[in-house]
Design a protein around this motif. Structure first.
Motif, PDB file in Angstrom:
ATOM      1  N   ARG A  66       6.177 -14.864  25.311  1.00 20.35           N
ATOM      2  CA  ARG A  66       5.374 -15.838  26.071  1.00 20.35           C
ATOM      3  C   ARG A  66       4.334 -15.131  26.945  1.00 20.35           C
ATOM      4  NH1 ARG A  66       9.238 -18.729  29.470  1.00 20.35           N
ATOM      5  NH2 ARG A  66      10.525 -16.911  29.101  1.00 20.35           N
ATOM      6  N   PRO A  68       0.940 -13.108  27.754  1.00 19.23           N
ATOM      7  CA  PRO A  68      -0.363 -13.056  27.084  1.00 19.23           C
ATOM      8  C   PRO A  68      -0.452 -11.811  26.198  1.00 19.23           C
ATOM      9  CG  PRO A  68      -0.633 -13.535  29.422  1.00 19.23           C
ATOM     10  CD  PRO A  68       0.808 -13.158  29.217  1.00 19.23           C
ATOM     11  N   VAL A  94      -5.284 -14.043  27.415  1.00 23.87           N
ATOM     12  CA  VAL A  94      -5.366 -14.623  26.077  1.00 23.87           C
ATOM     13  C   VAL A  94      -3.946 -14.721  25.517  1.00 23.87           C
ATOM     14  CG1 VAL A  94      -6.342 -14.408  23.763  1.00 23.87           C
ATOM     15  CG2 VAL A  94      -7.628 -13.554  25.757  1.00 23.87           C
ATOM     16  N   ARG A  95      -3.582 -15.923  25.098  1.00 24.56           N
ATOM     17  CA  ARG A  95      -2.244 -16.150  24.552  1.00 24.56           C
ATOM     18  C   ARG A  95      -2.238 -15.960  23.034  1.00 24.56           C
ATOM     19  NH1 ARG A  95      -3.178 -20.256  28.239  1.00 24.56           N
ATOM     20  NH2 ARG A  95      -1.989 -20.030  30.162  1.00 24.56           N
ATOM     21  N   ARG A  96      -1.059 -15.861  22.503  1.00 25.55           N
ATOM     22  CA  ARG A  96      -0.874 -15.643  21.063  1.00 25.55           C
ATOM     23  C   ARG A  96      -1.597 -16.699  20.224  1.00 25.55           C
ATOM     24  NH1 ARG A  96       5.058 -14.752  18.993  1.00 25.55           N
ATOM     25  NH2 ARG A  96       4.430 -12.604  18.837  1.00 25.55           N
ATOM     26  N   ASP A  97      -1.629 -17.940  20.686  1.00 24.04           N
ATOM     27  CA  ASP A  97      -2.261 -19.017  19.920  1.00 24.04           C
ATOM     28  C   ASP A  97      -3.774 -19.074  20.102  1.00 24.04           C
ATOM     29  OD1 ASP A  97      -2.629 -20.093  22.458  1.00 24.04           O
ATOM     30  OD2 ASP A  97      -1.402 -21.882  22.096  1.00 24.04           O
ATOM     31  N   GLY A  98      -4.329 -18.131  20.871  1.00 20.00           N
ATOM     32  CA  GLY A  98      -5.770 -18.082  21.086  1.00 20.00           C
ATOM     33  C   GLY A  98      -6.234 -18.823  22.320  1.00 20.00           C
ATOM     34  N   SER A  99      -5.350 -19.587  22.957  1.00 20.08           N
ATOM     35  CA  SER A  99      -5.748 -20.276  24.189  1.00 20.08           C
ATOM     36  C   SER A  99      -5.924 -19.239  25.300  1.00 20.08           C
ATOM     37  CB  SER A  99      -4.728 -21.341  24.578  1.00 20.08           C
ATOM     38  OG  SER A  99      -3.473 -20.753  24.844  1.00 20.08           O
ATOM     39  N   VAL A 100      -6.711 -19.618  26.296  1.00 23.65           N
ATOM     40  CA  VAL A 100      -7.064 -18.689  27.369  1.00 23.65           C
ATOM     41  C   VAL A 100      -6.804 -19.348  28.713  1.00 23.65           C
ATOM     42  CG1 VAL A 100      -8.958 -17.378  28.424  1.00 23.65           C
ATOM     43  CG2 VAL A 100      -8.850 -17.615  25.946  1.00 23.65           C
ATOM     44  N   GLY A 101      -6.234 -18.584  29.629  1.00 25.36           N
ATOM     45  CA  GLY A 101      -6.070 -19.033  31.006  1.00 25.36           C
ATOM     46  C   GLY A 101      -6.928 -18.171  31.917  1.00 25.36           C
ATOM     47  N   SER A 102      -7.412 -18.754  32.986  1.00 14.68           N
ATOM     48  CA  SER A 102      -8.274 -18.047  33.928  1.00 14.68           C
ATOM     49  C   SER A 102      -7.673 -18.129  35.318  1.00 14.68           C
ATOM     50  CB  SER A 102      -9.661 -18.690  33.929  1.00 14.68           C
ATOM     51  OG  SER A 102     -10.486 -18.091  34.897  1.00 14.68           O
ATOM     52  N   ARG A 127      -7.520 -24.093  37.290  1.00 15.20           N
ATOM     53  CA  ARG A 127      -7.244 -25.181  36.348  1.00 15.20           C
ATOM     54  C   ARG A 127      -8.249 -26.300  36.415  1.00 15.20           C
ATOM     55  NH1 ARG A 127      -0.654 -25.357  36.446  1.00 15.20           N
ATOM     56  NH2 ARG A 127      -0.447 -23.220  35.837  1.00 15.20           N
TER      57      ARG A 127
END
Length: 132
Positions: A66, A68, A94-102, A127
């Motif tokens: 889980r 990044p 960058v997460r495994r599924d390609g989503s990104v958190g800032s 967010r």
């Protein structure tokens, strides 16, 4: 204390090194970035304060896949006021599924015999966009 150009460069390098170590799985080297008694504050994200490098390492191992897959840090601003050295940086995970958190790292730094280290880091996510 007056920060030199060398101090500022060392702090920027230190903050950048965190992502490389974590992404490489080199969790046994976190002491190269953080003080042994670091407080890694995840409360703005609903987490806890991790006290010490070993607690950080354990938490990362518990997150497992889980975590990044990539950490990127940018827009670092270093300041010195009343003898305290702080840095504020933007980060992208960058997460495994390609989503990104800032989010934002707010760091308190300490000069040690081994160089600059992060003594306290508060991690908060972005967010919501700016609402004028």
């Amino acid at each position: 204390m007056t920060l030199t150009t060398e101090d500022r460069l060392a702090i920027h390098e230190l903050i950048a090194q965190h992502g490389h170590l974590v992404d490489d799985g080199a969790l046994d080297r976190l002491g190269e970035v953080f003080t042994g008694d670091v407080a890694y504050d995840l409360t703005p994200m609903g987490g806890a304060v991790l006290n010490g490098v070993e607690a950080m390492r354990t938490s990362a191992l518990e997150l497992g896949d889980r975590n990044p897959v990539a950490h990127h840090v940018t827009n670092t601003v270093v300041a010195e006021q009343d003898g305290e050295v702080t840095a504020r940086s933007k980060f992208l995970g960058v997460r495994r599924d390609g989503s990104v958190g800032s989010g934002v790292y707010a760091d308190l730094l300490r000069r040690t015999p081994d160089g600059w280290r992060i003594a306290h880091r508060r991690v908060s996510l972005r967010r919501e966009p700016l609402k004028p």
